[in-house]
Write a protein that holds these residues in place. Structure first.
Motif, PDB file in Angstrom:
ATOM      1  N   LEU A  63       0.836  -1.198   0.000  1.00 25.24           N
ATOM      2  CA  LEU A  63       0.000   0.000   0.000  1.00 25.24           C
ATOM      3  C   LEU A  63       0.871   1.248   0.000  1.00 25.24           C
ATOM      4  O   LEU A  63       1.922   1.278   0.638  1.00 25.24           O
ATOM      5  CB  LEU A  63      -0.899   0.029   1.242  1.00 25.24           C
ATOM      6  CG  LEU A  63      -1.882  -1.114   1.422  1.00 25.24           C
ATOM      7  CD1 LEU A  63      -2.623  -0.951   2.742  1.00 25.24           C
ATOM      8  CD2 LEU A  63      -2.860  -1.165   0.273  1.00 25.24           C
ATOM      9  N   LYS A  64       0.409   2.254  -0.703  1.00 21.01           N
ATOM     10  CA  LYS A  64       1.072   3.557  -0.678  1.00 21.01           C
ATOM     11  C   LYS A  64       0.250   4.457   0.240  1.00 21.01           C
ATOM     12  O   LYS A  64      -0.929   4.690  -0.003  1.00 21.01           O
ATOM     13  CB  LYS A  64       1.161   4.162  -2.069  1.00 21.01           C
ATOM     14  CG  LYS A  64       1.880   5.493  -2.094  1.00 21.01           C
ATOM     15  CD  LYS A  64       1.970   6.033  -3.504  1.00 21.01           C
ATOM     16  CE  LYS A  64       2.669   7.377  -3.491  1.00 21.01           C
ATOM     17  NZ  LYS A  64       2.713   7.969  -4.838  1.00 21.01           N
ATOM     18  N   VAL A  65       0.870   4.939   1.302  1.00 21.92           N
ATOM     19  CA  VAL A  65       0.203   5.786   2.286  1.00 21.92           C
ATOM     20  C   VAL A  65       0.794   7.182   2.174  1.00 21.92           C
ATOM     21  O   VAL A  65       2.010   7.358   2.247  1.00 21.92           O
ATOM     22  CB  VAL A  65       0.397   5.232   3.716  1.00 21.92           C
ATOM     23  CG1 VAL A  65      -0.332   6.079   4.720  1.00 21.92           C
ATOM     24  CG2 VAL A  65      -0.061   3.786   3.791  1.00 21.92           C
ATOM     25  N   THR A  66      -0.070   8.187   1.975  1.00 23.05           N
ATOM     26  CA  THR A  66       0.367   9.564   1.811  1.00 23.05           C
ATOM     27  C   THR A  66      -0.228  10.422   2.912  1.00 23.05           C
ATOM     28  O   THR A  66      -1.439  10.388   3.144  1.00 23.05           O
ATOM     29  CB  THR A  66      -0.073  10.114   0.438  1.00 23.05           C
ATOM     30  OG1 THR A  66       0.387   9.231  -0.583  1.00 23.05           O
ATOM     31  CG2 THR A  66       0.480  11.501   0.199  1.00 23.05           C
ATOM     32  N   SER A  73       4.992  10.446   1.488  1.00 23.88           N
ATOM     33  CA  SER A  73       4.366   9.139   1.285  1.00 23.88           C
ATOM     34  C   SER A  73       5.370   8.027   1.552  1.00 23.88           C
ATOM     35  O   SER A  73       6.582   8.239   1.532  1.00 23.88           O
ATOM     36  CB  SER A  73       3.800   9.017  -0.127  1.00 23.88           C
ATOM     37  OG  SER A  73       4.837   9.110  -1.068  1.00 23.88           O
ATOM     38  N   VAL A  74       4.835   6.834   1.793  1.00 24.35           N
ATOM     39  CA  VAL A  74       5.643   5.664   2.079  1.00 24.35           C
ATOM     40  C   VAL A  74       4.895   4.442   1.543  1.00 24.35           C
ATOM     41  O   VAL A  74       3.663   4.426   1.502  1.00 24.35           O
ATOM     42  CB  VAL A  74       5.923   5.540   3.591  1.00 24.35           C
ATOM     43  CG1 VAL A  74       4.664   5.277   4.379  1.00 24.35           C
ATOM     44  CG2 VAL A  74       6.946   4.471   3.875  1.00 24.35           C
ATOM     45  N   VAL A  75       5.653   3.430   1.121  1.00 22.57           N
ATOM     46  CA  VAL A  75       5.063   2.172   0.664  1.00 22.57           C
ATOM     47  C   VAL A  75       5.257   1.150   1.776  1.00 22.57           C
ATOM     48  O   VAL A  75       6.373   0.935   2.246  1.00 22.57           O
ATOM     49  CB  VAL A  75       5.708   1.688  -0.646  1.00 22.57           C
ATOM     50  CG1 VAL A  75       5.144   0.345  -1.060  1.00 22.57           C
ATOM     51  CG2 VAL A  75       5.506   2.716  -1.743  1.00 22.57           C
ATOM     52  N   GLU A 111      -3.746   3.912  -0.874  1.00 23.23           N
ATOM     53  CA  GLU A 111      -4.060   3.328  -2.177  1.00 23.23           C
ATOM     54  C   GLU A 111      -3.165   2.121  -2.406  1.00 23.23           C
ATOM     55  O   GLU A 111      -2.069   2.034  -1.845  1.00 23.23           O
ATOM     56  CB  GLU A 111      -3.888   4.354  -3.291  1.00 23.23           C
ATOM     57  CG  GLU A 111      -2.547   5.028  -3.329  1.00 23.23           C
ATOM     58  CD  GLU A 111      -2.526   6.253  -4.209  1.00 23.23           C
ATOM     59  OE1 GLU A 111      -3.174   6.235  -5.279  1.00 23.23           O
ATOM     60  OE2 GLU A 111      -1.868   7.227  -3.838  1.00 23.23           O
ATOM     61  N   LYS A 112      -3.638   1.192  -3.203  1.00 24.22           N
ATOM     62  CA  LYS A 112      -2.860   0.002  -3.498  1.00 24.22           C
ATOM     63  C   LYS A 112      -1.673   0.397  -4.359  1.00 24.22           C
ATOM     64  O   LYS A 112      -1.805   1.165  -5.309  1.00 24.22           O
ATOM     65  CB  LYS A 112      -3.722  -1.036  -4.214  1.00 24.22           C
ATOM     66  CG  LYS A 112      -3.062  -2.371  -4.357  1.00 24.22           C
ATOM     67  CD  LYS A 112      -4.018  -3.409  -4.911  1.00 24.22           C
ATOM     68  CE  LYS A 112      -3.315  -4.742  -5.042  1.00 24.22           C
ATOM     69  NZ  LYS A 112      -4.218  -5.762  -5.578  1.00 24.22           N
TER      70      LYS A 112
END
Length: 177
Positions: A63-66, A73-75, A111-112
Motif C-alpha cells: 500500500l502507498k500511504v500519503t 508518502s511511504v510504501v 491506495e494500493k
C-alpha cells in the motif's frame, strides 16, 4: 439504484469485498511495546520495518500511504489487521517517514501500490569511474622464502633458536632454586 443493491448482495453472498481505489482517514502507529510480537501473517513486528495493519486489504498487499497534510508518502506491506477506529496502523519507521510521530495520528490517503514495469535501474548520465592505482610494493629483504635460503643462513637460524632455548632453561632453573 436497484442494480447497485443487487451487485452488493451478490458480492456479499460470494464473499467478495469491494476495495476502493483510494481511502482517506485517520492513521496511527504501533506502540513500542508491540515490538517482537507476532502479527496476523505470522511474522514478528519490528519497529524499523515498513509494515502496516489494515482491515480489508489481503495480507501481503503493498500500500502507498500519503500524509495529506505534508504530502510525504511511504510504501508499506500489510502484515496485520486493525480495529475499526482507524483505517490503518503503521509501523514506527513508516510513521517516522510520514512525519506523524509527534502528533500520533494523521489524516492519510491509502491506495494500493503497483510496482512500475520496465527497467528497474537505468542510469541517466554516464558516471566517471576513478582510475585505480595498482602499485606493487616491494617485499622487505628479511622475508626470504625457506627454499631460497642458503645452508649458512639456515644453520645460523637454528643456532639462534638453540641459544634462546638454553637461555630460557637457565632462567627457569634460576627461579626453581
Amino acid at each position: 439504484m436497484i442494480q447497485k443493491v443487487i451487485i452488493i448482495i451478490l458480492l456479499s453472498v460470494t464473499g467478495c469485498t469491494l476495495l476502493p481505489a483510494q481511502e482517506k482517514g485517520v492513521a496511527s502507529y504501533y506502540a513500542n511495546r508491540l515490538h517482537g510480537r507476532r502479527m496476523s501473517d505470522g511474522t514478528r513486528y519490528h519497529r524499523d520495518s515498513l509494515t502496516c495493519a489494515h482491515r480489508r486489504y489481503p495480507l501481503g498487499t503493498m500500500l502507498k500511504v500519503t500524509n495529506i497534510k505534508n504530502g510525504k508518502s511511504v510504501v508499506v506491506k500489510v502484515t496485520d489487521r486493525c480495529g475499526a477506529r482507524r483505517i490503518i496502523d503503521l509501523s514506527y519507521a513508516a510513521a517516522k517517514q510520514l512525519d506523524m510521530i509527534r502528533s500520533g495520528t494523521a489524516m492519510v490517503r491509502v491506495e494500493k501500490y503497483e510496482r512500475p514495469l520496465g527497467v528497474p535501474f537505468k542510469p541517466s548520465d554516464e558516471v566517471d569511474i576513478p582510475e585505480l592505482d595498482f602499485e606493487i610494493t616491494q617485499k622487505p629483504d628479511f622475508s626470504t622464502p625457506i627454499w631460497k635460503k642458503t645452508d649458512d643462513e639456515d644453520k645460523a637460524q637454528h643456532e639462534i633458536k638453540a641459544q634462546n632455548r638454553r637461555e630460557q632453561r637457565a632462567v627457569r632453573r634460576g627461579k626453581s632454586k
